[in-house]
Design a protein around this motif. Structure first.
Motif, short mmCIF file in Angstrom:
data_model
loop_
_atom_site.label_atom_id
_atom_site.label_comp_id
_atom_site.label_asym_id
_atom_site.label_seq_id
_atom_site.Cartn_x
_atom_site.Cartn_y
_atom_site.Cartn_z
N UNK A 139 -13.60 -38.91 14.42
CA UNK A 139 -13.58 -40.26 14.98
C UNK A 139 -14.99 -40.84 15.16
N UNK A 140 -15.86 -40.14 15.89
CA UNK A 140 -17.19 -40.68 16.17
C UNK A 140 -17.98 -40.94 14.89
N UNK A 141 -17.82 -40.09 13.91
CA UNK A 141 -18.58 -40.24 12.66
C UNK A 141 -18.04 -41.33 11.76
N UNK A 142 -16.83 -41.80 11.98
CA UNK A 142 -16.19 -42.73 11.04
C UNK A 142 -16.05 -44.15 11.56
N UNK A 143 -16.52 -44.46 12.77
CA UNK A 143 -16.40 -45.83 13.30
C UNK A 143 -17.32 -46.76 12.51
N UNK A 144 -16.80 -47.79 11.84
CA UNK A 144 -17.65 -48.71 11.08
C UNK A 144 -18.42 -49.65 11.99
N UNK A 145 -19.73 -49.79 11.76
CA UNK A 145 -20.56 -50.63 12.62
C UNK A 145 -20.19 -52.10 12.53
N UNK A 146 -19.88 -52.58 11.34
CA UNK A 146 -19.60 -54.00 11.17
C UNK A 146 -18.40 -54.43 12.01
N UNK A 147 -17.36 -53.64 11.99
CA UNK A 147 -16.17 -54.00 12.76
C UNK A 147 -16.38 -53.80 14.25
N UNK A 148 -17.19 -52.81 14.62
CA UNK A 148 -17.50 -52.60 16.03
C UNK A 148 -18.30 -53.77 16.58
N UNK A 149 -19.33 -54.22 15.86
CA UNK A 149 -20.14 -55.34 16.33
C UNK A 149 -19.33 -56.63 16.37
N UNK A 150 -18.40 -56.80 15.44
CA UNK A 150 -17.53 -57.98 15.48
C UNK A 150 -16.66 -57.97 16.73
N UNK A 151 -16.19 -56.80 17.13
CA UNK A 151 -15.39 -56.72 18.36
C UNK A 151 -16.24 -57.00 19.59
N UNK A 152 -17.53 -56.58 19.58
CA UNK A 152 -18.41 -56.83 20.73
C UNK A 152 -18.74 -58.32 20.86
#
Length: 430
Positions: A139-152
């Motif tokens: 899980x921790x290694x596979x979280x995509x940054x682009x989608x995470x920053x879009x959620x933030x």
């Protein structure tokens, strides 16, 4: 839910920075690097305030190491200055992210935790005949940054706050566009927050009879197997398309067969240790016993470590198994050990006699004959000793008071730590 603003000004206030310092220094005050940083406290806080105010803090300095407990993980430990930075940021951003989570999420939240998640899972297992267990692959290694920053962006209004969070994410994952560093405070909160849309899907579309999530471990309970299969297909598809995540093989079965969850095996009316947790506990306790017996560990250190190892097993129904494992570590039925003294349900009984608190040493192999607290070790912790075999109790003294309703209690050993019961022999005046 609306976006939140006004966090940056509160983040750089001196009260918040000082609180972050003491949070980061908790349990580390004796380390030379921490003492050196605290000696320059005012200058360091001014420098940290300027970095946070600019929205581009300097970070990325850390120590990395690998653990195998039970699977291989790369742990990132930031230096003390960056630990202060993480606490200063999450003191304001953490509560905002926490409000986006539902009550069924138990990881990294005040008032929740592993024990609460296990007890809730046990209640759901007692009420429903089927369960579905899901786990995200790496899980921790596979979280995509682009989608995470879009959620933030949907949570934090200020660009400077979003830049700080992005810096804390990418500084420890250079050269890649996905993954969070395991071991940092920011990673824990962001990883927990990233699966919030999955929680919403579970409650609004799947609608199971019970649901518990601990980070990326999901457990659902349903009334029939068909509902569980439909929920599995829907969650797997949503995670792959919307979150860029992949689930491991799902486990679907009847609740009386037991479900592996958070190192335990959850049954409708019983909580046991999983097979992997049992093997890991035996391996670590044996290693601790060898280190103490060969003199590599002092007795007080062995007691503290043994108590910490046994604390993990205290919530499961494994008292008899734990006693047997710890008793087998000795050379015979009359032999006690330092690590046995540290763990409840471990010390073997000697010849019946007056209760003593004699500690065991390799030279004398003296055992404790009563269940009383051993002298507190040097670190200031006291540990209860319990016998694996109890001597025959002496007769109870008769209460001589004229009140016929009084009871006379002869003290007997404490039960296992964590059980919360005091055993006693009672006699009433005829």
């Amino acid at each position: 839910m609306r976006t939140v603003g006004g966090l940056l000004d509160r983040m750089i206030e001196r009260e918040n920075l000082l609180a972050a310092v003491w949070q980061a220094a908790r349990g580390r005050r004796e380390q030379p690097a921490v003492q050196t940083w605290l000696a320059r406290l005012d200058d360091e806080l001014d420098r940290l305030r300027d970095e946070i105010g600019s929205g581009r803090p300097r970070c990325g300095e850390c120590i990395t190491f690998t653990i195998h407990d039970p699977k291989e993980r790369l742990i990132t430990a930031p230096v003390f200055r960056e630990r202060v930075l993480h606490h200063a940021v999450m003191n304001l951003c953490g509560p905002v992210l926490d409000r986006r989570l539902i009550a069924h999420t138990y990881a990294c939240r005040r008032g929740k935790g592993t024990v609460a998640a296990l007890r809730t899972a046990q209640r759901f297992a007692a009420r429903n005949p089927w369960f579905l267990k899901l786990d995200v692959r790496k899980y921790f290694d596979s979280i995509p940054h682009e989608q995470l920053f879009a959620a933030l962006e949907k949570v934090f209004r200020e660009p400077a706050v979003r830049r700080i969070l992005a810096t804390l994410v990418t500084a420890y994952r250079r050269g890649t566009d996905h993954g969070l560093a395991i071991g940092t405070l920011v990673s824990q909160h962001l990883a927990n927050f990233y699966l919030a849309p999955l929680d919403t899907l579970v409650l609004q579309s799947v609608r199971p009879a019970g649901y518990v999530r601990y980070m990326d471990d999901l457990a659902l309970w349903t009334a029939d197997g068909e509902s569980a299969r439909e929920g599995r297909d829907r969650l797997v598809e949503f995670a792959r398309r919307q979150l860029g995540l992949e689930f491991k093989t799902a486990f679907l079965n009847r609740t009386p067969h037991g479900m592996d969850f958070l190192g335990h095996r959850v049954f409708p009316y019983r909580l046991a240790l999983s097979r992997a947790s049992r093997r890991r506990y035996v391996r670590k306790v044996r290693r601790l016993h060898v280190d103490w017996a060969t003199g590599r560990l002092a007795e007080d250190v062995a007691q503290v470590r043994g108590a910490a190892l046994t604390a993990f097993t205290g919530h499961a129904d494994c008292l008899a198994w734990r006693r047997r494992i710890l008793q087998d570590l000795g050379d015979g039925p009359q032999t006690g050990t330092a690590c046995c003294a540290a763990a409840a349900g471990s010390t073997t009984a000697g010849t019946p006699g007056p209760a003593t608190a004699t500690a065991t040493t390799p030279a004398t192999a003296t055992t404790t004959t009563g269940s009383v607290p051993v002298p507190a070790p040097a670190v200031g912790r006291s540990v209860l000793v319990e016998q694996a075999r109890l001597p025959v109790p002496s007769p109870c003294a008769m209460d001589k008071t004229p009140n016929p309703c009084r009871w006379s209690v002869a003290p007997t050993p404490w039960s296992v730590a964590g059980q919360g019961e005091r055993q006693g022999h009672f006699s009433s005046k005829p």
